[in-house]
Write a protein that holds these residues in place. Sequence first.
Motif, PDB file in Angstrom:
ATOM      1  N   GLU A 172       6.740  -6.854  30.605  1.00  0.00           N
ATOM      2  CA  GLU A 172       7.657  -7.459  29.657  1.00  0.00           C
ATOM      3  C   GLU A 172       8.738  -6.481  29.212  1.00  0.00           C
ATOM      4  N   LYS A 173       8.361  -5.220  29.165  1.00  0.00           N
ATOM      5  CA  LYS A 173       9.253  -4.182  28.655  1.00  0.00           C
ATOM      6  C   LYS A 173      10.251  -3.729  29.732  1.00  0.00           C
ATOM      7  N   THR A 174      11.468  -3.409  29.303  1.00  0.00           N
ATOM      8  CA  THR A 174      12.465  -2.852  30.213  1.00  0.00           C
ATOM      9  C   THR A 174      12.090  -1.411  30.527  1.00  0.00           C
ATOM     10  N   TRP A 175      12.287  -1.018  31.755  1.00  0.00           N
ATOM     11  CA  TRP A 175      11.882   0.288  32.252  1.00  0.00           C
ATOM     12  C   TRP A 175      13.120   1.104  32.562  1.00  0.00           C
ATOM     13  N   GLN A 176      13.129   2.355  32.153  1.00  0.00           N
ATOM     14  CA  GLN A 176      14.241   3.242  32.458  1.00  0.00           C
ATOM     15  C   GLN A 176      13.679   4.619  32.763  1.00  0.00           C
ATOM     16  N   GLU A 177      14.185   5.254  33.800  1.00  0.00           N
ATOM     17  CA  GLU A 177      13.656   6.541  34.223  1.00  0.00           C
ATOM     18  C   GLU A 177      14.779   7.559  34.409  1.00  0.00           C
ATOM     19  N   PRO A 178      14.473   8.825  34.105  1.00  0.00           N
ATOM     20  CA  PRO A 178      15.453   9.870  34.384  1.00  0.00           C
ATOM     21  C   PRO A 178      15.361  10.347  35.830  1.00  0.00           C
ATOM     22  N   ILE A 179      16.452  10.866  36.305  1.00  0.00           N
ATOM     23  CA  ILE A 179      16.485  11.582  37.583  1.00  0.00           C
ATOM     24  C   ILE A 179      17.001  12.976  37.243  1.00  0.00           C
ATOM     25  N   PHE A 180      16.109  13.958  37.377  1.00  0.00           N
ATOM     26  CA  PHE A 180      16.462  15.335  37.057  1.00  0.00           C
ATOM     27  C   PHE A 180      17.008  16.039  38.290  1.00  0.00           C
ATOM     28  N   VAL A 181      18.047  16.827  38.098  1.00  0.00           N
ATOM     29  CA  VAL A 181      18.576  17.672  39.171  1.00  0.00           C
ATOM     30  C   VAL A 181      18.343  19.117  38.746  1.00  0.00           C
ATOM     31  N   PHE A 182      17.441  19.785  39.458  1.00  0.00           N
ATOM     32  CA  PHE A 182      17.141  21.185  39.231  1.00  0.00           C
ATOM     33  C   PHE A 182      17.753  22.007  40.361  1.00  0.00           C
ATOM     34  N   ARG A 183      18.062  23.259  40.086  1.00  0.00           N
ATOM     35  CA  ARG A 183      18.587  24.142  41.126  1.00  0.00           C
ATOM     36  C   ARG A 183      17.774  25.427  41.133  1.00  0.00           C
ATOM     37  N   LYS A 184      17.541  25.941  42.352  1.00  0.00           N
ATOM     38  CA  LYS A 184      16.831  27.206  42.522  1.00  0.00           C
ATOM     39  C   LYS A 184      17.846  28.337  42.556  1.00  0.00           C
ATOM     40  N   GLY A 185      17.699  29.256  41.620  1.00  0.00           N
ATOM     41  CA  GLY A 185      18.560  30.436  41.604  1.00  0.00           C
ATOM     42  C   GLY A 185      17.897  31.588  42.335  1.00  0.00           C
ATOM     43  N   ASP A 186      18.484  32.775  42.226  1.00  0.00           N
ATOM     44  CA  ASP A 186      17.864  33.948  42.854  1.00  0.00           C
ATOM     45  C   ASP A 186      16.683  34.416  42.000  1.00  0.00           C
ATOM     46  N   CYS A 187      16.102  35.549  42.331  1.00  0.00           N
ATOM     47  CA  CYS A 187      14.903  36.005  41.633  1.00  0.00           C
ATOM     48  C   CYS A 187      15.157  36.302  40.157  1.00  0.00           C
ATOM     49  N   HIS A 188      16.407  36.412  39.751  1.00  0.00           N
ATOM     50  CA  HIS A 188      16.760  36.650  38.354  1.00  0.00           C
ATOM     51  C   HIS A 188      17.192  35.362  37.666  1.00  0.00           C
ATOM     52  N   GLY A 189      17.055  34.224  38.362  1.00  0.00           N
ATOM     53  CA  GLY A 189      17.434  32.946  37.781  1.00  0.00           C
ATOM     54  C   GLY A 189      18.921  32.649  37.874  1.00  0.00           C
ATOM     55  N   GLU A 190      19.675  33.481  38.603  1.00  0.00           N
ATOM     56  CA  GLU A 190      21.117  33.269  38.722  1.00  0.00           C
ATOM     57  C   GLU A 190      21.440  32.578  40.035  1.00  0.00           C
ATOM     58  N   LEU A 191      22.491  31.800  40.027  1.00  0.00           N
ATOM     59  CA  LEU A 191      22.915  31.122  41.258  1.00  0.00           C
ATOM     60  C   LEU A 191      23.853  32.001  42.042  1.00  0.00           C
TER      61      LEU A 191
END
Length: 191
Positions: A172-191
């Motif tokens: 009965e309830k309306t359904w809504q979902e997120p789509i997450f976009v994650f990115r893998k950076g280098d070992c220091h977390g930088e792109l």
Amino acid sequence: EYCIGNEVLDPCAGWGNRLSATVSLGKNYQGIQPSTKTYIALMAMKKWFEEHNEKSTITILKGVAENSEYYKDSFFDLCITSPPYYNLEEYSYEDSQSCVGYTHFDSWVDKFLRVMINNVYNSLKIGACFILNVGDVGKINLTEVSKELCIEVGFSLEKTYSLRPFKKPGMEKTWQEPIFVFRKGDCHGEL
């Protein structure tokens, strides 16, 4: 925009919609599927696509997303998937199904979801994206748990999209979902 090359991973292959989208873009696809019936259907799709599309290489593995043997370190240019939402989406009752193997939510998170996300992280090239479609299960905030696990392993949240609201059959309830976009950076977390 999010695929930095040609190699696409889908550790929870499901019904084949991501397979179809990947092949339509001329990319190579590797999907992992634990359900025997769904695997057979995906193999039929693979055969059809191979007969009608010369550009893409399609690999469908019969197995579980938490098995690290199915992943290649720093190989994939994109991962796009939607996990089975703990016990909301039951594809079969085979032992290979995550909700059968891990019947309690905390166990499912630790032994399936966390392991799958870690495998995805290790298999992606630096700068590659992980696109994750996930929804909550009743009172369980699976979207937040998934997001936290991705950040914990080293992904950076780049963007959040939202599927248009829809109604699932029998709900009965309306359904809504997120789509997450994650990115893998280098070992220091930088792109």
